[in-house]
Enzyme design. Structure first.
Site, short mmCIF file in Angstrom:
data_model
loop_
_atom_site.label_atom_id
_atom_site.label_comp_id
_atom_site.label_asym_id
_atom_site.label_seq_id
_atom_site.Cartn_x
_atom_site.Cartn_y
_atom_site.Cartn_z
CG ASP A 108 -88.62 6.09 -22.27
OD1 ASP A 108 -88.68 6.05 -20.95
OD2 ASP A 108 -87.91 6.86 -22.84
CD GLU B 73 -92.16 7.90 -18.95
OE1 GLU B 73 -91.57 8.12 -17.78
OE2 GLU B 73 -91.35 7.68 -20.00
C1 NOJ Z 1 -88.32 7.85 -19.02
C2 NOJ Z 1 -87.75 6.88 -18.32
O1 NOJ Z 1 -88.63 6.27 -17.17
C3 NOJ Z 1 -86.70 7.63 -17.44
O2 NOJ Z 1 -85.91 6.55 -16.79
C4 NOJ Z 1 -85.50 7.79 -18.65
O3 NOJ Z 1 -84.47 8.66 -17.96
C5 NOJ Z 1 -86.11 8.85 -19.72
N1 NOJ Z 1 -87.64 8.25 -19.90
C6 NOJ Z 1 -85.33 8.81 -20.95
O4 NOJ Z 1 -85.51 7.77 -21.78
#
Ligand code: NOJ
Length: 531
Positions: free
Chosen positions: A198, A261
């Site tokens: 993440d 990500e």
């Molecule tokens: C990215 C995630 O994909 C999203 O859903 C989340 O709210 C944020 N990061 C915070 O963790």
């Protein structure tokens, strides 16, 4: 050959995939019961969004214990059973690693907050107020408002890139690093095949906590976070050593994969592959298609630019949607969603499919009283709501669409009685059948997964490219318009045979008599085999 290069990933949002106990929320036993579906669909690996114990302020992206399963989703034993059952079917399992922040209910943060003197104080990012009072700097949370929350008891602010219930961990503290490394090892030892990481690019913040520069493009009506450019609060040079350590742990564990990500421009994204000396994640997620205008020339340029920017040895990957972004069928419409599926599954590199996209699910309108997403609740009406893309999967035409026997946590799509797995599985012309055929084609022709990508062009609404491997060459031609289009086969191509069309049944072909001009029906994509 590493398995993930040839693999197709499938993202499961666990709240919405399959409920097994009637509480309206999906769970691990539910997923386990759908493994035959996934294996039959033809994907190779599933990535499950966070399943850890969580107060669910951000639906699991606020982790209160990195080494357990939230009771709403099941138990560790359920997870072990799911993993074994998946492996038994040849499916790999990836989890979501949420290292930038924990929940404010995590014992680490409870301890950190308890006093300035606590040994874990520095596990999170605490700063004194600005000299004149107020937050230490101008950083803005991705969910709006200051990225700093004041703790009156200790007189300091803590940083939170997202909700105040998601305090940022301090990756400059070696004890945090060691503890989080142990988390990775804990799951690798259990047998998980990899992680999606993440907000990897958020993990390290500028050591001097300087202000972010203002964003001149910000206008009222845009998300609050866009007021500033996140040049100091994200994408710092030190992140690459942090990522390299994660990579080392993954590689030491065997054939595991790390997907990062990262929402950054192409040149910055590419740095997350790392270097030979300091390798980064195996796959920095490539989200470029998610925001791309749907036109052939632009997409051809995007594909060529992405390929050209890859570092030596960097393996490409492609994404059309996820739990944060509008669904592809909403963006491009139902006919082009089929073309988009053909694009995703015939490009060079590892694709990730978002659950429900194989049914052509669209964003579901959420009545105001049913809104759940904290992002929408904090900045209503700006089009930021993520609930519409997180609605339950539909399995059959029965009550609850086979997702639940209770009340689903978010509404089902209006046409769930007909747009569901059972109905589409029985229809050779359905989106589901197309996706299954595409996955089978990809498996049967390594040229589509591993082969070279050449001849990318986008003219007259037709996006074209060739994929080749060994002696085999496939031609992909995608009509991005709602009108008929023709294209001439290049001279180096022989007499091609149709392998698959998005428009069943195939009703075109070399209509000029010598077979050198191909007619594409409206919204038609084709895969041809050069024979
Ligand atoms: C990215 C995630 O994909 C999203 O859903 C989340 O709210 C944020 N990061 C915070 O963790």
């Amino acid at each position: 050959m590493t398995w993930w290069r040839q693999a197709v990933f499938y993202q499961i949002y666990p709240r919405s995939f399959q409920d097994s106990d009637g509480d309206g929320i999906g769970d691990l036993r539910g997923i386990a019961g759908r493994l035959d579906y996934l294996a039959g669909l033809g994907v190779d690996a599933i990535w499950i969004s966070p399943l850890y114990p969580s107060p669910m302020a951000d639906f699991g992206y606020d982790v209160a214990d990195y080494r357990d399963v939230d009771p709403r989703f099941g138990t560790l034993a359920d997870f072990d059973a799911l993993l074994a059952a998946a492996h038994g079917r040849g499916l790999r399992v990836l989890l979501d690693f949420v290292p930038n922040h924990s929940s404010d209910q995590h014992p680490w943060f409870v301890a950190s907050r308890s006093s300035r003197q606590h040994a874990k104080r520095d596990w999170y990012i605490w700063r004194d107020p600005a000299p004149g009072g107020g937050p230490p700097n101008n950083w803005i949370s991705d969910f709006g408002g200051s990225a700093w929350e004041y703790d009156a008891a200790s007189g300091q602010y803590y940083s939170h890139a997202f909700l105040k219930e998601q305090p940022d961990l301090n990756w400059r503290n070696p004890e945090v690093v060691a503890a989080m490394h142990d988390v990775l090892r804990f799951w690798f030892d259990r047998g998980v095949d990899g992680f999606r990481i993440d907000v990897l690019w958020h993990m390290v913040k500028a050591a001097d906590f300087a202000d972010n520069p203002p964003n001149p493009a910000w206008r009222p009506g845009m998300a609050d976070m866009l007021r500033v450019l996140q040049t100091r609060s994200t994408d710092q040079p030190e992140i690459h050593a942090v990522a390299a350590d994660l990579r080392r742990i993954a590689d030491t564990a065997g054939e595991r994969v790390l997907i990062g990500e990262i929402y950054l421009p192409l040149d910055r994204l590419m740095t997350y592959y790392g270097t030979a000396d300091m390798p980064g994640v195996h796959l920095p997620f490539n989200f470029s298609l998610i925001d791309a205008p749907w036109d052939a020339a632009g997409l051809a340029r995007l594909i060529a630019d992405y390929e050209a920017a890859l570092p030596p040895g960097g393996w490409p990957n492609w994404v059309l949607g996820n739990h944060d972004r509008p669904r592809i069928a909403t963006r491009v419409g139902p006919a082009q969603a089929r073309v988009a599926a053909m694009l995703l599954l015939t490009l060079r590199g590892t694709p990730t499919l978002y659950y429900g996209d194989e049914l052509g699910l669209t964003d579901v309108a959420i009545p105001p009283e049913r809104v759940q997403d904290p992002r929408e609740l904090r900045e209503p009406g700006l089009g930021l709501n993520r609930d519409p893309v997180r609605t339950p999967m539909a399995w059959d035409g029965g009550p609850g669409a086979g997702f639940t026997t209770g009340d689903p946590w978010l509404p089902l799509h209006d046409d769930a009685a007909t747009r569901n797995v059972a109905a589409q599985a029985a229809d050779a012309g359905s989106m589901l059948s197309l996706v299954r055929d595409l996955l089978a084609l990809r498996r049967a022709h390594p040229a589509l997964s591993l082969g070279a990508l050449e001849g990318v062009s986008g003219e007259d609404d037709v996006l074209r490219y060739e994929r080749s491997d060994g002696g085999e060459r496939l031609i992909v031609a995608l009509n991005l318009s709602a009108g008929e289009r023709r294209f001439a086969l290049p001279d180096h191509v022989g007499m091609p045979r149709l392998l698959l069309s998005t428009v069943p049944p195939w009703r075109t072909g070399g209509e000029d008599g010598d077979g050198r001009t191909i007619l594409l029906a409206p919204d038609e994509g084709v895969v041809l085999l050069d024979e």
